[in-house]
Enzyme design. Sequence first.
Site, PDB file in Angstrom:
ATOM      1  CG  ASP A   1      60.061 -12.721 -26.092  1.00  0.00           C
ATOM      2  OD1 ASP A   1      60.896 -11.914 -26.722  1.00  0.00           O
ATOM      3  OD2 ASP A   1      60.468 -13.469 -25.091  1.00  0.00           O
TER       4      ASP A   1
ATOM      5  CD  GLU B   1      62.255 -11.377 -30.830  1.00  0.00           C
ATOM      6  OE1 GLU B   1      63.395 -10.836 -30.643  1.00  0.00           O
ATOM      7  OE2 GLU B   1      61.835 -12.657 -30.133  1.00  0.00           O
TER       8      GLU B   1
END
Length: 513
Positions: free
Chosen positions: A217, A258
Site C-alpha cells: 500500500d 497497488e
Amino acid sequence: MAKNDLGAMLNAYPDSIGSNLDGVTAMLQRTELKDAFTSFYILPSLYHSDLDRGFCVVDYDLNQELAKRENLDALQALGIDLKLDFVLNHASIQSPQFQDLLAKGEKSEYRDFFIDWNKFWEGCGEMTADGYIQPAPEYLEKMFFRKPGLPILMVQFPDGREVPYWNTFYQKVWEENGKRKYLGQMDLNIRSPKVWEFYEETLAKLASYGAKIIRLDAFAYAPKAPGKKNFMNDPETWEVLEQVHTLAEKYGLKLLPEIHASYGEGVYKVIAEKGYTTYDFFLPGLIIDAMEHKTGEYLARWANELVENGISTVNMLGCHDGIPMLDLKGLLDDDRIQGLIDTLVARGGYIKNLHGAKNMYYQVNATYYSALGEDDRKMLLARAIQLFMPGKPQVWYLDLFAGKNDYAAMERAGKDGHKEINRTNLSAADIEEGLKRDAVRNQLELLRMRSTHRVFCPEASISASAEGSRLILRWEAEGEQAVLTADLDDCSFTVSIRDHRTGEITDQYVQQP
C-alpha cells in the site's frame, strides 16, 4: 486435488462479519462455503492501528480484539492462505519508533527513521520564520501533493525545538492538559538502514501469519528526491520495489504493488514487465459499462490484452474503496466514462474526485450490487464474467451478499465518509439470512466451480470474443475446457466445463433468458 492458486479470494475486514475474525472463520467453516475460496485478503485493522480503518499502522502485531493466532490457524486448517497489507510509505505517530522520537528527540535511535524535512531540502530553498525550508519554485512545481500546503508536521522535541517532518497523508494536532498531542501518518525515510531492518522484520512477521501475497500500500510515495514528483519517481520506485522483492522472496512472499493510474499511462504494463502481479482496476467499470451498452467489445479487448502481454492480475468487482474511474481514462473515451459516472450516481453512488480536485474523477463510492441497479441477474452475470477473466478473482464480502448502499453508515461517518457506503458489517444472523437468497447461493456455486476445477490455472490458454451483445470467454488446460457464453442484453449466460478428451459436460451453470 492440488490447491488452485487462481482460486477465489475473499476480501473483508477482520470485523466485517461479527465483531472479530471469529465471525469470518465461522462463516468459512459452513458447508455452504466449502471450497468457495482458497485465499482470504484481510484488511489491515488486523494489526494495531489508529486511523484510516487500519491503514495507519502502529505495529504489525495482531490486534487481539479483532484477530487471534487461533483464527489464523483455523483458516490454515481450511486450506486458505492469506493476502495481507504492508504499508511501505508511512507509520502511525503512535508507532513505537515515532513515540521514541517524541520522547528523546536528537538522542532517539529513530531520529532519521522518519524524514526530517529540513535535512531533505537542505540547499534547495529558503528557511522560513516558522522553522521549515520553503523549497524553491522549480522543485515544488514538479511535486505531486495529496493535500493543500506543504506535507509537513511540526514536531516538538523535548528541548522545545520545532522540527518539521514529512507527512504526505493525514495529520491532526491539538493541546491537551498543556501538552501537544498528535495523530497522523508519518513518512518513513528509506535512506535509513533501520527502515530496511523494519521492512524485513515486518515481512517475516506477515509470512508467519500465513501470508502468501503482500499488497504494498502507498509504496509509490516512498522514494523521494529533490526535483522529483515524489510519487512514482522513476527509476527509484522500481529500485525500491526490487529491494523489497528480494526481502520478500526469502519468506516465500509474492508482492502485489497497488497503484491507481489511468490506462493511458501504461503503469500496469510496466509493473507486469518487471515481473509483478498487478491489480486489474479496469474490470469493475468495464463490466458495468458492458451491461449498460449491451456490448462485450471492450471486455473482450481487455481480456485478450492481458493474455497477449502475459499480465498477471488480481481482479475484483467491489472492494473497501470505490469503483475506480480514473483508471479507465484512455481505455474508454471521456464521454463514456462520464456517462458511467452519471449512471452510478443516479443509482445512489457518490463521486470522489482526485484528492479534492473538481472534475478530476477518481472513483465512485457505492456497493457493486447497487451500482448494478440492485439487479440479481446482473450481479450474477458480473460475477461469472469476473471469474472467467484472466487473473485471480478477489471477492468483496458485501458483494457476495448482494449488499445495498448503506447511507446511514455514510452519514454517521460525516464529512469525507463516502467509503462507509460499502462497508456494512454483517452479523451472524445476516449471514444466515443471506445464505437463503438465490443471489448469494448462486454466486457460491460459481465460486466453487472456479476454485475446484483444474482448468482455472496459470498455464491455461484463455481467449475472449464479442459480437453484438454476445460475449464468450474460454479457458483450456489440464484436460478441461471451460466456456462462459453470455448475452449482455438480457443477462442470460451459460457456464460449461467439459472433459477435453470425451467432450462430456462435467459441470454446468445456466441463467435463463
